[in-house]
Design an enzyme around this catalytic site. Structure first.
Site, PDB file in Angstrom:
ATOM      1  CG  HIS A 119      45.798  43.374  35.958  1.00 44.62           C
ATOM      2  ND1 HIS A 119      46.309  42.324  36.394  1.00 44.62           N
ATOM      3  CD2 HIS A 119      46.122  44.337  36.973  1.00 44.62           C
ATOM      4  CE1 HIS A 119      47.008  42.547  37.413  1.00 44.62           C
ATOM      5  NE2 HIS A 119      46.859  43.559  37.876  1.00 44.62           N
ATOM      6  CG  ASP A 121      47.884  40.309  33.360  1.00 48.39           C
ATOM      7  OD1 ASP A 121      47.170  41.073  33.738  1.00 48.39           O
ATOM      8  OD2 ASP A 121      49.077  40.598  33.483  1.00 48.39           O
ATOM      9  CG  ASP A 154      48.367  42.673  41.427  1.00 52.09           C
ATOM     10  OD1 ASP A 154      47.513  43.223  40.723  1.00 52.09           O
ATOM     11  OD2 ASP A 154      49.614  42.813  41.422  1.00 52.09           O
ATOM     12  CD  GLU A 188      49.460  45.887  36.246  1.00 51.01           C
ATOM     13  OE1 GLU A 188      49.788  46.832  36.803  1.00 51.01           O
ATOM     14  OE2 GLU A 188      49.663  44.480  36.426  1.00 51.01           O
ATOM     15  CD  GLU A 189      50.773  41.696  37.740  1.00 51.99           C
ATOM     16  OE1 GLU A 189      51.933  42.391  37.821  1.00 51.99           O
ATOM     17  OE2 GLU A 189      50.099  41.864  38.502  1.00 51.99           O
ATOM     18  CG  ASP A 215      44.115  50.529  37.206  1.00 51.93           C
ATOM     19  OD1 ASP A 215      43.653  49.622  37.092  1.00 51.93           O
ATOM     20  OD2 ASP A 215      45.403  50.627  36.593  1.00 51.93           O
TER      21      ASP A 215
END
Length: 486
Positions: A119, A121, A154, A188-189, A215
């Site tokens: 992801h 974001d 992340d 995602e967040e 993932d």
């Protein structure tokens, strides 16, 4: 009496023999793979490209705060410029406002595609804490052997490492036999609804089934498993579900000088206390049980004997695991009272009191089972229950006897031969949950090695990734792609 004692002694000797034999038969599940194919990474150049992506402040929208659309547009433009072969050879489909699905067509259309997730974001930096960072959170500085910035762990680190691997494989003339999909979400967040969920829905509409899904998730950690000195590559084979239950009590209101026997706050307090005192039962199952099945054989003999004989020692193990918050979360649906609201003034009886209790659901439990538990434990008709909007069931537990698991385990050991590979249960959530119905081999692993003291950097201060560690992640994705795509 002597005969009874003799029989008791004989029984103990027989039990001890059974325990020892089972421990001796409790052998390693680690694979010894062939050597990895040669693959070189220009670590400094790769780190510089990651740094450029970190400078773009792609914070997803949340609670009335809009996403910075310009930052996401700039990031997608940046990826096109930095990975030209990827964007020439793979089909790119925008999905939702900030996400993209890439298709790398394989030569054998009879094979199910493999999917890699990531992801774009990031979580925001808490206002007022920027000065506490060693390097500014969106600087993308490369210094002291690290790439610094929000998203380095992340999860832009994973996305950029995947793209680095694909770009290099294309440059070497590699053509996959199996089609490979790359799904990069933009939210995602904040739940992944416009990104991963939409991409999973698109694949279902196309009747796509997947060989495997990989993932973000567990990492390679040292010192997390008792008695195991080697780094352990933790692969999430399941993730917990999520539901928040609101408890509400209506009161009479009025002045606090003439209170009833129990106020709305008092009734609500009792309900919350009962929930905390009577949690859902602990169970050693799924990913948590698999962790000890894989790591038990690597432990000293005493611990190996314990985990080889869970038929006898499971209650003892559960008691120990339940004693610490970090391990308790792996063996039960957890109960966390997070919000409590009552009167607006200290001398006013509340007309209504409200509390929210968050439950992270163990695979095997359900949202409906949690609600039934709350009703049974609270046992008070004055307390009204409702669930908040966002909720998700726990994921299924992915297979560890499939070819896809073998490919992943082999790939990790080829690139990181010092690491031991183990399944585990993710107590958080990832975009992978939306793809569980498309494959029975959904895994969550980020190929980075961290020390325990690095874990607070995830969503915290001084997020960073080692330059050499990041190069190792690129090597892993290249090897994994060759192994899974043929």
């Amino acid at each position: 009496m002597k005969r009874l004692l003799l029989l008791l002694l004989l029984g103990l000797c027989l039990l001890a023999g059974v325990l020892v034999v089972r421990a001796l038969r409790f052998t390693s599940r680690q694979v010894v793979p062939e050597s990895a194919a040669p693959f070189s990474v220009d670590a400094d150049a790769a780190a510089a490209r990651l740094a450029g992506a970190l400078r773009l402040k792609t914070v997803a929208a949340s609670e009335g705060v809009p996403a910075e659309d310009a930052a996401f547009t700039a990031l997608h433009d940046y990826l096109r410029a930095q990975f030209p072969r990827v964007h020439a050879a793979l089909r790119r489909e925008p999905v939702g406002p900030h996400s993209a699905l890439y298709t790398w067509a394989g030569t054998d259309t009879s094979l199910k595609p493999a999917l890699l997730l990531g992801h774009l974001d990031v979580v925001p930096v808490e206002p007022g804490t920027e000065a506490a960072w060693t390097r500014p959170p969106f600087s993308g500085d490369v210094a002291d052997g690290y790439v610094w910035g929000r998203g380095s762990l992340d999860d832009k680190g994973s996305v950029l490492a995947i793209l680095e691997a694909v770009e290099a494989l294309l440059a070497a003339g590699y053509q996959p036999k199996r089609t490979v999909l790359l799904a990069f979400g933009g939210d995602e967040e904040v739940g992944g609804h416009a990104g991963a969920e939409a991409m999973a829905r698109l694949l279902r509409e196309r009747n796509v089934t997947l060989e495997s899904v990989l993932d973000e998730g567990g990492m390679m950690l040292t010192g997390t498993v008792p008695g195991v000195a080697a780094p352990v590559a933790l692969v999430g084979v399941a993730e917990k579900g999520f539901v928040s239950v609101e408890l509400g009590v209506e009161g009479e209101g009025g002045h606090s000088s003439m209170p009833p026997k129990q106020t709305a706050v008092g009734i609500l307090s009792r309900a919350v206390t009962r929930l905390e005192e009577h949690p859902m039962p602990a169970e050693l199952r799924g990913g948590s049980r698999a962790l000890f099945e894989y790591m038990g054989p690597e432990m000293p003999f005493g611990l190996r004997l314990l985990f080889a004989n869970l038929w006898l020692f499971e209650p003892l193990v559960l008691r120990q695991l339940s004693a610490q918050p970090s391990t308790n979360a792996a063996v039960r649906t957890t109960t966390a009272a997070t919000m409590f609201e009552g009167s607006v003034k200290d001398n006013v009886l509340p007309a209504r009191a409200r509390a929210v209790v968050n439950f992270r659901i163990l695979p095997g439990d359900t949202v409906e089972g949690v609600l039934a538990h709350v009703r049974r434990v609270v046992e008070d008709s004055r307390v009204k229950l409702r669930t908040l909007d966002f909720q998700s069931e726990a994921s299924p537990v992915s297979r560890t006897d499939s070819e896809a698991w073998g490919v992943l385990q082999r790939s990790i050991r080829q690139v990181f031969p010092e690491a031991l590979v183990s399944p585990y249960l993710m107590v958080g959530a990832a975009d992978a949950r939306y793809f569980t119905g498309l494959s029975d081999s959904v895994y969550r692993f980020m190929p980075l090695r961290l020390e325990r003291e690095d874990l607070p950097r995830l969503h915290g201060r001084d997020e960073r990734v080692s330059v050499q560690g990041y190069a190792g992640a690129v090597r892993f994705y290249a090897q994994y792609l060759r192994n899974t795509a043929g």
